[in-house]
Design an enzyme around this catalytic site. Sequence first.
Site, PDB file in Angstrom:
ATOM      1  N   ARG A 125       3.912  -6.330   9.333  1.00  0.00           N
ATOM      2  CA  ARG A 125       3.040  -5.325   9.949  1.00  0.00           C
ATOM      3  C   ARG A 125       3.496  -5.072  11.381  1.00  0.00           C
ATOM      4  NH1 ARG A 125      -2.227  -8.257   8.126  1.00  0.00           N
ATOM      5  NH2 ARG A 125      -2.705  -7.146   6.150  1.00  0.00           N
ATOM      6  N   PHE A 151     -15.138   2.176   8.505  1.00  0.00           N
ATOM      7  CA  PHE A 151     -13.888   2.364   7.949  1.00  0.00           C
ATOM      8  C   PHE A 151     -13.941   2.281   6.368  1.00  0.00           C
ATOM      9  CE2 PHE A 151     -14.383  -2.033   9.300  1.00  0.00           C
ATOM     10  CZ  PHE A 151     -13.812  -2.471   8.160  1.00  0.00           C
ATOM     11  N   LYS A 154       0.840  -1.400  -0.152  1.00  0.00           N
ATOM     12  CA  LYS A 154       0.094   0.102   0.070  1.00  0.00           C
ATOM     13  C   LYS A 154       0.922   1.186  -0.057  1.00  0.00           C
ATOM     14  CE  LYS A 154      -4.067  -2.336   2.050  1.00  0.00           C
ATOM     15  NZ  LYS A 154      -5.017  -2.273   3.411  1.00  0.00           N
ATOM     16  N   GLU A 208      -8.928 -11.838  -6.087  1.00  0.00           N
ATOM     17  CA  GLU A 208      -8.051 -10.742  -5.968  1.00  0.00           C
ATOM     18  C   GLU A 208      -7.004 -10.846  -7.109  1.00  0.00           C
ATOM     19  OE1 GLU A 208      -8.534  -9.896  -1.244  1.00  0.00           O
ATOM     20  OE2 GLU A 208      -6.998 -10.889  -2.005  1.00  0.00           O
ATOM     21  N   ARG A 264       0.559 -14.721   4.839  1.00  0.00           N
ATOM     22  CA  ARG A 264      -0.433 -14.439   6.096  1.00  0.00           C
ATOM     23  C   ARG A 264       0.612 -14.389   7.289  1.00  0.00           C
ATOM     24  NH1 ARG A 264      -4.798 -11.488   5.441  1.00  0.00           N
ATOM     25  NH2 ARG A 264      -5.579 -11.916   7.430  1.00  0.00           N
ATOM     26  N   THR A 290      -3.443  -8.302  11.256  1.00  0.00           N
ATOM     27  CA  THR A 290      -4.067  -6.853  10.853  1.00  0.00           C
ATOM     28  C   THR A 290      -4.096  -5.922  11.769  1.00  0.00           C
ATOM     29  OG1 THR A 290      -5.588  -8.288   9.544  1.00  0.00           O
ATOM     30  CG2 THR A 290      -6.101  -5.845   9.777  1.00  0.00           C
ATOM     31  N   TYR A 294     -12.643  -4.056  -2.070  1.00  0.00           N
ATOM     32  CA  TYR A 294     -13.248  -3.749  -0.636  1.00  0.00           C
ATOM     33  C   TYR A 294     -14.625  -3.853  -0.629  1.00  0.00           C
ATOM     34  CZ  TYR A 294      -8.750  -2.241   0.773  1.00  0.00           C
ATOM     35  OH  TYR A 294      -7.010  -2.002   0.926  1.00  0.00           O
ATOM     36  N   HIS A 308      -1.645  -5.694   1.804  1.00  0.00           N
ATOM     37  CA  HIS A 308      -2.965  -6.455   2.008  1.00  0.00           C
ATOM     38  C   HIS A 308      -2.264  -7.742   1.462  1.00  0.00           C
ATOM     39  CE1 HIS A 308      -6.904  -8.153   0.818  1.00  0.00           C
ATOM     40  NE2 HIS A 308      -6.014  -8.507  -0.122  1.00  0.00           N
ATOM     41  N   ASN A 352      -2.689   0.491   7.089  1.00  0.00           N
ATOM     42  CA  ASN A 352      -2.040  -0.819   6.946  1.00  0.00           C
ATOM     43  C   ASN A 352      -1.148  -0.659   5.764  1.00  0.00           C
ATOM     44  OD1 ASN A 352      -1.416  -3.452   7.297  1.00  0.00           O
ATOM     45  ND2 ASN A 352      -3.421  -3.666   8.081  1.00  0.00           N
TER      46      ASN A 352
END
Length: 148
Positions: free
Chosen positions: A103, A58, A10, A127, A86, A92, A50, A116, A113
Amino acid sequence: MGTRCFAMLKPGILNRRLVGEVIGRLENKGLKLIGLKMMSISPELASRHYAEHKGKPFYESLVNYITSAPVVAMCWQGDDCVALVRKIVGATNPADALPGTIRGDFCCHTQYNVIHASDSDESAEREINLFFKEDELIDWKDESSNWC
């Protein structure tokens, strides 16, 4: 061949010049990068990506953040790819993300964040198809075992 996982760096990663660091972590795990592109996300694509969050408090901030600057879309491949990505990405909520995860090391606020990652094989397929055409994915033969 293994399974595939979609991941996206991101704007926070690009703005902080950490793209190579994050890609290196995924490569060092042994995952194979089969798709990579830097892109600006349109509000329409962000809305499709999303879709499951529409109506949540949010949602608007998610769309605003992801469309605020370029992102790096990636498709990774490997055994248990979604689960491995992951684990490397971390929880998250940055407060729950362990040190050593992406993260845990680079994210302070859930709203901003930094990465993704698909949360299931089904999400990964959806995706990947949102962000890549089939001819943009290259399932190359990994010859690294010949060099060691």
